[in-house]
Design an enzyme around this catalytic site. Structure first.
Site, short mmCIF file in Angstrom:
data_model
loop_
_atom_site.label_atom_id
_atom_site.label_comp_id
_atom_site.label_asym_id
_atom_site.label_seq_id
_atom_site.Cartn_x
_atom_site.Cartn_y
_atom_site.Cartn_z
N LYS A 95 19.91 101.79 -0.16
CA LYS A 95 20.58 100.51 0.12
C LYS A 95 21.99 100.51 -0.47
CE LYS A 95 19.37 95.57 -0.31
NZ LYS A 95 18.24 94.70 -0.73
N GLU A 103 10.99 96.23 3.93
CA GLU A 103 11.61 96.54 2.64
C GLU A 103 10.55 96.37 1.54
OE1 GLU A 103 14.61 93.74 1.24
OE2 GLU A 103 15.59 95.28 0.05
N CYS A 147 17.96 95.37 4.38
CA CYS A 147 18.09 93.94 4.11
C CYS A 147 19.54 93.46 3.97
CB CYS A 147 17.24 93.55 2.90
SG CYS A 147 16.86 91.78 2.93
N1 LIG Z 1 16.32 91.84 -0.26
C1 LIG Z 1 17.51 91.41 0.14
O1 LIG Z 1 18.46 92.17 0.24
C2 LIG Z 1 17.60 89.96 0.50
C3 LIG Z 1 18.86 89.64 1.26
C4 LIG Z 1 19.00 88.21 1.57
O2 LIG Z 1 18.05 87.43 1.49
C5 LIG Z 1 20.32 87.74 1.98
O3 LIG Z 1 20.46 86.52 2.15
O4 LIG Z 1 21.26 88.55 2.12
#
Ligand SMILES: NC(=O)CCC(=O)C(=O)O
Length: 303
Positions: free
Chosen positions: A134, A62, A175
């Site tokens: 996303k 990411e 993510c």
């Molecule tokens: N960049 C993100 O989306 C981080 C996501 C994350 O750390 C989580 O706990 O969910």
């Protein structure tokens, strides 16, 4: 009996095996610097090294072209559809020249005055075969620990994304998308072999949840799950957890790494999906008479 005429039953069909059903995958856990040019050069070199190691599928992290911060997203953003987009150009050229499929991590995308966190998938001819924005933005507030609000700058995507490639049907999440089992259910119901999550978990939730989430998504859906994080930089404003990983359909970890820059190369054999679903036929055991799965996007395409 189908519960909804045009809804996918959750019971995933056994996905037919793609052209390449046994292949090597490379997860490029890249260091990210303030120089976009350096990041692009570094990613190109990692893809070349992956291809030399025999990988047919290469996955990037990411936000690999940009230190992860709300201040940086607009500065590093590229217009993927209209251009110029040096990050996309590099990935497209590398995929074509090296004959590999690339899940291109994510970069900040600018489009019609909005910013997105976007992952493109490139086929071996260098063309973009899928683009995922996303869908679950990362807004977190743990006082004294971590506060981050992607929604201050980014707009959420609106659709699940499945890419058909030489190395199978791949569902894409970015993510925080990994926390939502529903998205993974949709990918399984649509016949995905593998879900790729470029991700940059932080030091707090990474420790407790990064591995758990990917093993759970793999085991729930009896498919492969791959994650790819930036390498950890302790001097950065947002410190990433690292630990890029490949999990198999019972949730076992096939390959992983620590937090430093690394390329994880591992073999995927999709016949394991069939094997695991024969061993433990969740699809037959599922009780759709007492709970139901509805793929809303498929029911209401375009929404
Ligand atoms: N960049 C993100 O989306 C981080 C996501 C994350 O750390 C989580 O706990 O969910």
């Amino acid at each position: 009996m189908a519960l909804f005429n045009n809804a996918a039953s959750y019971n995933p069909p056994l996905p037919s095996l793609p052209k390449l059903s046994k292949f090597k995958l490379a997860l490029c856990q890249l260091s990210v610097t303030p120089s976009k040019e350096t990041n692009i050069d570094n990613a190109r070199t990692a893809i070349e090294t992956s291809a030399r190691s025999g990988a047919s599928l290469v996955v990037l992290p990411e936000m690999w072209n940009c230190p992860y911060s709300n201040d940086n997203f607009p500065k590093y953003a590229e217009d993927i559809d209209v251009g110029p987009s040096p990050s996309v150009d590099m990935l497209s050229e590398a995929a074509r020249r090296l004959g590999v499929t690339i899940v291109g991590g994510s970069i900040p995308e600018t489009s019609d005055g909005r910013l997105y966190n976007t992952c493109c998938v490139y086929g071996t001819d260098g063309r973009i075969v899928a683009k995922h924005r996303k869908v679950h933005l990362f807004d977190v507030d743990i006082p004294g620990d971590i506060v981050f609000k992607e929604s201050d700058t980014l707009t959420a995507g609106e659709t699940p994304t499945v890419a058909d490639t030489d190395v199978g049907r791949i569902g894409i999440g970015i993510c925080h998308d990994i926390r939502f089992p529903e998205l993974a259910l949709i990918y399984a119901a649509r016949g995905a072999h593998l879900i790729c999550y470029p991700g940059a978990f932080n030091m707090s939730t990474g420790r407790s949840l990064w591995e758990l989430m990917q093993r759970a998504r793999a085991a729930d859906n009896q498919l492969f799950v791959a994650t790819c994080s930036p390498a950890r930089d302790p001097t950065s404003g947002y410190i990433t957890w690292g630990h890029s990983t490949l999990a198999e359909p019972f949730g076992e970890i096939i390959a992983t790494t620590g937090h430093k820059e690394a390329i994880v190369v591992a073999e995927i054999d999709y016949s394991l999906i069939h094997q695991r679903r024969l061993n433990l036929p969740l699809a037959k055991q599922r009780r759709e008479d007492i709970y139901q799965f509805v793929d809303l996007h498929r029911r209401y395409p375009g929404k």
